[in-house]
Write a protein that holds these residues in place. Structure first.
Motif, PDB file in Angstrom:
ATOM      1  N   LEU A   1      56.886  70.662  28.868  1.00 20.18           N
ATOM      2  CA  LEU A   1      56.885  69.802  27.682  1.00 20.18           C
ATOM      3  C   LEU A   1      57.091  70.641  26.416  1.00 20.18           C
ATOM      4  CD1 LEU A   1      56.429  67.062  26.285  1.00 20.18           C
ATOM      5  CD2 LEU A   1      53.971  67.528  26.375  1.00 20.18           C
ATOM      6  N   ALA A   2      56.385  71.768  26.337  1.00 18.69           N
ATOM      7  CA  ALA A   2      56.539  72.644  25.178  1.00 18.69           C
ATOM      8  C   ALA A   2      57.953  73.207  25.092  1.00 18.69           C
ATOM      9  CB  ALA A   2      55.518  73.780  25.252  1.00 18.69           C
ATOM     10  N   ALA A   3      58.509  73.584  26.247  1.00 16.96           N
ATOM     11  CA  ALA A   3      59.872  74.121  26.261  1.00 16.96           C
ATOM     12  C   ALA A   3      60.867  73.072  25.772  1.00 16.96           C
ATOM     13  CB  ALA A   3      60.231  74.583  27.667  1.00 16.96           C
ATOM     14  N   GLN A   4      60.666  71.818  26.144  1.00 10.28           N
ATOM     15  CA  GLN A   4      61.546  70.744  25.673  1.00 10.28           C
ATOM     16  C   GLN A   4      61.460  70.598  24.153  1.00 10.28           C
ATOM     17  OE1 GLN A   4      59.866  67.746  28.560  1.00 10.28           O
ATOM     18  NE2 GLN A   4      62.000  67.161  28.762  1.00 10.28           N
TER      19      GLN A   4
ATOM     20  N   VAL B   1      62.337  65.637  19.830  1.00  8.66           N
ATOM     21  CA  VAL B   1      60.952  66.082  19.638  1.00  8.66           C
ATOM     22  C   VAL B   1      60.085  64.917  19.167  1.00  8.66           C
ATOM     23  CG1 VAL B   1      59.450  67.674  18.396  1.00  8.66           C
ATOM     24  CG2 VAL B   1      61.728  68.416  19.099  1.00  8.66           C
ATOM     25  N   LEU B   2      60.601  64.150  18.234  1.00 12.76           N
ATOM     26  CA  LEU B   2      59.855  62.984  17.748  1.00 12.76           C
ATOM     27  C   LEU B   2      59.617  61.983  18.881  1.00 12.76           C
ATOM     28  CD1 LEU B   2      61.596  62.394  14.298  1.00 12.76           C
ATOM     29  CD2 LEU B   2      59.490  63.665  14.783  1.00 12.76           C
ATOM     30  N   TYR B   3      60.599  61.829  19.763  1.00 16.57           N
ATOM     31  CA  TYR B   3      60.436  60.903  20.893  1.00 16.57           C
ATOM     32  C   TYR B   3      59.342  61.391  21.842  1.00 16.57           C
ATOM     33  CZ  TYR B   3      61.284  58.551  25.303  1.00 16.57           C
ATOM     34  OH  TYR B   3      61.114  57.848  26.466  1.00 16.57           O
TER      35      TYR B   3
ATOM     36  N   LEU C   1      46.494  69.832  23.434  1.00 17.60           N
ATOM     37  CA  LEU C   1      47.263  69.145  22.389  1.00 17.60           C
ATOM     38  C   LEU C   1      47.639  70.098  21.254  1.00 17.60           C
ATOM     39  CD1 LEU C   1      45.490  65.683  22.145  1.00 17.60           C
ATOM     40  CD2 LEU C   1      47.792  66.170  22.994  1.00 17.60           C
ATOM     41  N   THR C   2      46.775  71.067  20.956  1.00 10.39           N
ATOM     42  CA  THR C   2      47.137  72.048  19.940  1.00 10.39           C
ATOM     43  C   THR C   2      48.378  72.822  20.364  1.00 10.39           C
ATOM     44  OG1 THR C   2      44.840  72.282  19.216  1.00 10.39           O
ATOM     45  CG2 THR C   2      46.340  74.085  18.674  1.00 10.39           C
ATOM     46  N   GLY C   3      48.457  73.168  21.649  1.00 11.40           N
ATOM     47  CA  GLY C   3      49.659  73.838  22.146  1.00 11.40           C
ATOM     48  C   GLY C   3      50.896  72.966  22.000  1.00 11.40           C
ATOM     49  N   VAL C   4      50.758  71.668  22.275  1.00  8.94           N
ATOM     50  CA  VAL C   4      51.883  70.745  22.103  1.00  8.94           C
ATOM     51  C   VAL C   4      52.263  70.641  20.629  1.00  8.94           C
ATOM     52  CG1 VAL C   4      52.624  68.346  22.364  1.00  8.94           C
ATOM     53  CG2 VAL C   4      51.307  69.444  24.182  1.00  8.94           C
ATOM     54  N   PHE C   5      51.266  70.574  19.751  1.00  6.80           N
ATOM     55  CA  PHE C   5      51.552  70.498  18.316  1.00  6.80           C
ATOM     56  C   PHE C   5      52.301  71.745  17.844  1.00  6.80           C
ATOM     57  CE2 PHE C   5      47.344  67.967  17.931  1.00  6.80           C
ATOM     58  CZ  PHE C   5      47.977  66.826  18.395  1.00  6.80           C
TER      59      PHE C   5
ATOM     60  N   VAL D   1      52.689  80.003  27.098  1.00 11.46           N
ATOM     61  CA  VAL D   1      52.491  80.042  28.542  1.00 11.46           C
ATOM     62  C   VAL D   1      51.041  80.393  28.859  1.00 11.46           C
ATOM     63  CG1 VAL D   1      53.102  81.269  30.662  1.00 11.46           C
ATOM     64  CG2 VAL D   1      54.896  80.577  29.066  1.00 11.46           C
ATOM     65  N   GLY D   2      50.499  81.375  28.138  1.00 13.94           N
ATOM     66  CA  GLY D   2      49.100  81.748  28.341  1.00 13.94           C
ATOM     67  C   GLY D   2      48.141  80.674  27.874  1.00 13.94           C
ATOM     68  N   LEU D   3      48.440  80.047  26.741  1.00 13.23           N
ATOM     69  CA  LEU D   3      47.561  78.997  26.233  1.00 13.23           C
ATOM     70  C   LEU D   3      47.462  77.841  27.219  1.00 13.23           C
ATOM     71  CD1 LEU D   3      47.240  77.578  22.699  1.00 13.23           C
ATOM     72  CD2 LEU D   3      47.797  76.002  24.527  1.00 13.23           C
ATOM     73  N   PHE D   4      48.602  77.418  27.771  1.00 17.28           N
ATOM     74  CA  PHE D   4      48.575  76.291  28.706  1.00 17.28           C
ATOM     75  C   PHE D   4      47.942  76.674  30.044  1.00 17.28           C
ATOM     76  CE2 PHE D   4      52.189  74.559  26.066  1.00 17.28           C
ATOM     77  CZ  PHE D   4      51.438  73.530  25.536  1.00 17.28           C
TER      78      PHE D   4
END
Length: 330
Positions: A167-170, A181-183, A220-224, A265-268
């Motif tokens: 998800l983060a890579a996308q 990204v908004l989607y 979620l912080t990682g996603v943000f 990668v480490g955070l997730f």
């Protein structure tokens, strides 16, 4: 050129370079000094060859430059210095510099998710329309909590790790297009908002927040961060800084995105371990949330402390011992 005067002027630098090049364990400051003196001595060698090609001095400086070059290339390619620098400076600085972007993403995402929860919880018809009566009841009674225990913890952690990293890579890869990204953010906000609203409407808010908070803070912080850095690339394309051309601005933002992607990668991995082992654990809710909050605060503290310690790129750090123009013209 007065060769004796030239040697007398630069002899201390050559001796220091020889000392550093033969040293076994150098600090970060000594490595910087080694590189600087190597560059200076290379210039000195060029000057001597051009203006006063004394064979003995040329041979001495050539040998010294060769030893220093070998040490510089060996240090940059074969030590752990680069790895340590990445985690102590590179990654946290990239996240820290992008804080306005991912901080804005976090605020808007949480506001939208909170609104969706409030709406769904206060309008039962919307829950029935979105998920159906039977599915909503099943979600509240068992399926939401059961999701965290349906797989073995080790395999569940790996599954979560790969999913979140993807998800983060996308977000990072599609950042220049902005809309994808908004989607992705909307899809996640809708999922969390509707699920939370259904749980709240069935008086299961304690279960929902008790299960999602331990891992959700860090995850979620990682996603943000990924979304914010991705949007930063798009922002560099749409409106580059005045001092940079568009291509250069996008390249710098993209490079920062690569650094962030590696660090996330480490955070997730950590958030996946918390979700697989801590979230479903039969411990008091405050203990599970406390573990998740501690990991989350530790990450934020790490970004602030390490990211703010050395602002700007390494190339712009002051180095008093860098060769000056007068040195080259001697």
């Amino acid at each position: 050129m007065d060769l004796d005067a030239y040697v007398a002027e630069h002899e201390p630098q050559w001796r220091r370079l020889d000392q550093l090049a033969r040293g076994r364990h150098l600090s970060a400051a000594e490595v910087d000094e080694l590189v600087s003196l190597y560059q200076r001595t290379s210039t000195h060698l060029s000057v001597v060859r051009t203006r006063s090609p004394d064979p003995a001095l040329v041979a001495r400086l050539s040998r010294l430059v060769l030893i220093a070059r070998t040490r510089v290339t060996a240090d940059s390619g074969g030590s752990w210095t680069g790895v340590v620098s990445f985690f102590t400076t590179g990654f946290p600085r990239a996240v820290y510099q992008a804080a306005p972007w991912w901080g804005t993403v976090a605020v808007l995402f949480c506001a939208l998710t909170g609104f969706l929860m409030w709406w769904v919880a206060g309008h039962p018809d919307s829950a029935r329309l979105l998920v159906g009566d039977r599915a909503a009841a099943q979600l509240a009674e068992s399926s939401f909590a059961g999701y965290y225990t349906q797989y073995a913890a080790p395999s569940f952690a790996v599954q979560l790790w790969t999913h979140n990293a993807w998800l983060a890579a996308q977000c990072l890869a599609a950042g220049i297009l902005v809309v994808p990204v908004l989607y992705l953010l909307w899809a996640n906000a809708l999922n969390i908002g509707v699920t939370g609203g259904v749980m709240i409407s069935y008086d299961r808010a304690d279960v929902f927040f008790g299960l999602i908070t331990p891992h959700g803070l860090l995850e979620l912080t990682g996603v943000f961060v990924a979304a914010g850095v991705g949007l930063r690339v798009g922002g560099a394309w749409i409106s580059p800084p005045a001092h940079l051309r568009r291509g250069r601005a996008v390249a710098e933002a993209g490079l920062s995105g690569v650094v962030v992607a590696l660090g996330l990668v480490g955070l997730f991995a950590v958030s996946g371990l918390i979700e697989a082992f801590v979230t479903p654990a039969p411990w008091p809710t405050w203990v599970r949330i406390g573990i998740g909050a501690t990991a989350w605060l530790a990450f934020l503290g790490y970004v602030v402390v390490c990211g703010a310690r050395r602002p700007g790129s390494p190339d712009r750090r002051p180095r008093p011992d860098r060769p000056v123009t007068a040195d080259r013209a001697t």
